[in-house]
Design a protein around this motif. Sequence first.
Motif, short mmCIF file in Angstrom:
data_model
loop_
_atom_site.label_atom_id
_atom_site.label_comp_id
_atom_site.label_asym_id
_atom_site.label_seq_id
_atom_site.Cartn_x
_atom_site.Cartn_y
_atom_site.Cartn_z
N ASN A 248 1.26 -1.75 -14.28
CA ASN A 248 0.49 -1.85 -13.03
C ASN A 248 0.59 -0.55 -12.24
OD1 ASN A 248 1.75 -5.19 -12.76
ND2 ASN A 248 -0.30 -4.62 -13.41
N LYS A 249 1.80 0.01 -12.20
CA LYS A 249 2.03 1.24 -11.44
C LYS A 249 1.25 2.40 -12.05
CE LYS A 249 5.95 3.51 -9.15
NZ LYS A 249 7.43 3.58 -9.09
N GLU A 250 1.28 2.49 -13.36
CA GLU A 250 0.53 3.57 -14.02
C GLU A 250 -0.97 3.43 -13.78
OE1 GLU A 250 -1.03 4.59 -18.27
OE2 GLU A 250 1.16 4.45 -18.35
N ARG A 251 -1.46 2.19 -13.84
CA ARG A 251 -2.88 1.98 -13.62
C ARG A 251 -3.29 2.44 -12.22
NH1 ARG A 251 -6.44 -3.07 -12.31
NH2 ARG A 251 -8.46 -2.39 -13.11
N GLY B 296 0.80 -1.23 0.00
CA GLY B 296 0.00 0.00 0.00
C GLY B 296 0.82 1.27 0.00
N VAL B 297 2.14 1.12 0.06
CA VAL B 297 3.01 2.30 0.23
C VAL B 297 2.92 3.24 -0.97
CG1 VAL B 297 5.41 3.05 0.45
CG2 VAL B 297 4.57 1.13 1.82
N TYR B 298 2.95 2.68 -2.17
CA TYR B 298 2.92 3.55 -3.36
C TYR B 298 1.62 4.34 -3.41
CZ TYR B 298 2.92 5.26 -8.12
OH TYR B 298 2.85 6.08 -9.22
N ALA B 299 0.49 3.68 -3.18
CA ALA B 299 -0.80 4.38 -3.21
C ALA B 299 -0.83 5.49 -2.16
CB ALA B 299 -1.94 3.39 -2.98
#
Length: 968
Positions: free
Chosen positions: A379-382, A315-318
């Motif tokens: 995935n990261k861009e989405r 959840g860190v990136y979000a």
Amino acid sequence: MGKGFFISKGVGVVCIILGAGAVATIIALSVVYSQEKAKNENHVSPTNGATTPTTSKPPTTTTTPSNNPWDKYRLPQSLVPEIYNITLWPRLTPDPKTGLYIFTGVSSVEFKCAEETNLILIHSNKLNYTNYENNHMAKLIPLDSGSKAPSIVSSWLQNETQYLVLKLDSKLMKDHRYRLHTTFTGELADDLGGFYRSEYKGDGGKKIVATTQMQPTDARKAFPCFDEPAMKAVFHITLIHDHGTVALSNGEEKETRIVSIGDQTLLQTDFEPTEKMSTYLLAFIVSDFGYINNTIDNVMIRIFARKSAIEAGQGVYALSITGPILKFFEKYYNSTYPLPKSDQIALPDFNAGAMENWGLITYRETALLYDEAFSSNGNKERIATIISHELAHMWFGNLVTLRWWNDLWLNEGFASYVEYLGAHEAEPEWNVKDLIVLNDVHRVFAIDALASSHPLSSKEEDIQKPAQISELFDAISYSKGASVLRMLSDFLSEGVFTMGLRTYLAEFAYGNAVYTDLWKHLQMAVDNVGSGDLPGTVHNIMNTWVLQMGFPVVTINATTGVISQKHFLLDPDSEVTAPSPFNYEWIIPINWMKTGDIQIRRWLSGKTVESMKLTGSDWLLANLNVVGYYRVNYDQGNWDRLLEVLSTAHATIPVINRAQLVDDAFNLARAKLIPTVLALKTTKYLGKETEYMPWESALNNLDFFYLMFDRSEVYGPMQDYLRKQVIPLFNHYKNITDNWAKVPKGHMDQYNQVNAISLACRTGHQECQTLTQAWFKQWMDEKINPIHPNLRSTAYCNAIAAGGAKEWEFAWSEFQNATIASEAEKLRAALACTKQPWLLNRYLEYTLDSKLIRKQDATSTIVYIANNVIGQSLAWDFIRAHWSYIFTQYGGGSFSFSNLINGVTKRFSSDFELKQLKQFKANNAEVGFGSGTLAVDQSIERTIANMKWIADNKKSVLSWFKAEAKLL
């Protein structure tokens, strides 16, 4: 909070819940069970009442057309809700006798009478009610001192229109306020709608999450409510839940206390009242999830997910990008975030990608959780764009809500446009704003070019039933909406656009609007700064894009200087029966480049306009950066000069427009406006191209050639040509990554590396196939995956396609054991790549078992299989054989049905397949197609067009590929 409903929070609510829960549970469970078994039976008279003295089974009703208010799908305007008090108790263990999961609840809604009436209609679907005095399903109390409430004389459930109907012995008084009490039971089913359950494997075995998805019309499955977006109210939510679980809702947690119900000790969580809001934005969740949090400018931001996912840092990136995106939108809207918290939660089972519930946004795990060891840059861009999309709704959609679903396009189209702006703020090095051209503009062109398309805005009276509302959640609403709003922002300028947007949000905050209200505020902004070069009002210009389906092709004759427009149809012979208020003419902003120089925008508001003539070797390129929602055609001389520029100095043309030239050319050819060979010539320069967008545009269009020809003699020469075209790109990435050991630096470069490997392997480049198979074998042998997350999807697919049962079984085992949603998604798609029909058939059968393939993933899995030339006919046979089951089990309102029907039929190109498709439509007319209704007609239209296209082009295409393959 309403007075007089909750006695002591710790005692009164529990007593009521106990009454509804402990006493009535066994009866309620049997009622729900019998209801589920008999849900499709015919209905009888509403006067039959309840079947037991305690809990009322939904009485059955006639469905013959009538003028009774309860037979209409829209609520009368006589009652206006103001405050709800809702207490729900979801059971996270099944009843030992019935095996059903249930929830019990009590609700009161305070409403004002706007027009005298002796009838109360309130939405209710699949709920069973505990009776009050005189065996009625509700209790009515007056709120004005000295007034008396009418008595309920009859009550019943009108299943067809999804109402709880209450007839009164006298009229409610205008401007008086009343409170309606109900006690009810529902099933916590796994149907992904309303109040439902999600399951996952955790420590100690199966775990249950009680969660919600209300949009568009499923709040009524959770509690009785006035379930229309204009019926805004304040909601006081209380949840009863087990120890070891956490309860979440839109509002902040006010208090959690221990309560006793019978012999059970439970938790009761009360939430702060919500802002005034629509029912479809409500959310309440009970789970044992963990979370991480941060606070920015007094807003608490939390990311919830399975504890193992939180502990793994997924959840860190979000969390890291939510704050910056929120701050961006505060600045963009010039409006402070209106809530004290922003919760986001990743759910194992969730039908949509995400849902913008105010203050508690729900996501698929793949749309929120990121793990660097498993997740690709895609995935990261989405994650970045979907978070941005949902946060954009916190103002546009939630703070200001469209009055009715016919204007859904403005809500979703706007968020689909500005999601790129918010994601750009979070990741400025990606240039993600450019990708709207590939992801939205080009995507929706394919659908909007059909005669069976539809306008952005529908008439309010034409959108009544839940199924009609669900149909609106399509590419037209999202992607065309985004495209035309981007065009509007461009020709007004972003400064003027945001100026009008801000005053719009300020005027309608906590209320409702229609799309023309936004036009009014944008016009006010235009008037404040001067009208510029606009050929009319915002209203007049934009209505040509909103009120008629389709889009124009602008034809520029550089020799004569004449610019003209006409309705672009993929099949020019198709019959357009839908009337247009503008006779399929648009007011079009046109900007162009002349031999490298930027020119001033011109407007085309009629059929033709005189423009600029070219001389000598000059060339013209229109629709710079594809900000306009139209295609462009040229005279042959200008096409020849553009092809020459591509061949000799392609960087002279902006990268987005190189992608545009390819996409426009292939689609103009399909519409018989230019020769197909001319379109194919736009791919000849690709041997020198290393940018992602032109390659992606070419591959998207060549996919159509694969669909049409991968079962014919054209396939071999086409493979030879494309293999020779892609080898330079394959070698380029091999070199800059030190033989695949490093990751390219740029975001777009990482995407194009995937294209290079994917096409090289697809066209039989031996080095590529050896590479991907070796990677996969190393994984199988060493049990350590050596493949970079960016390359896994294509490597898995190619290795499984080249392998047999051993490779498939290994991938299936990895899929079953995957704890990272994005990794499971890659494997699920790759499993459909096998060339073994028996494995594909087995995989199709797995989609019927939610223990093997989650319901949220079933339809997309079938489409993955249909994308495989070997699996296409298997998938078609499968959905024909199981349509009734699929439609019933996955919910008639599922937004994925249009994707399913389009996906399984897009290869159709023969008279036999056309007859099968028409028969499928006829055979299932009674079952229905839900959100896929329009997709069936579009598939028929597309099949006819495909048949004509092959008849016209097969010979010339075969000759061209043969000749070019030899020349290269």
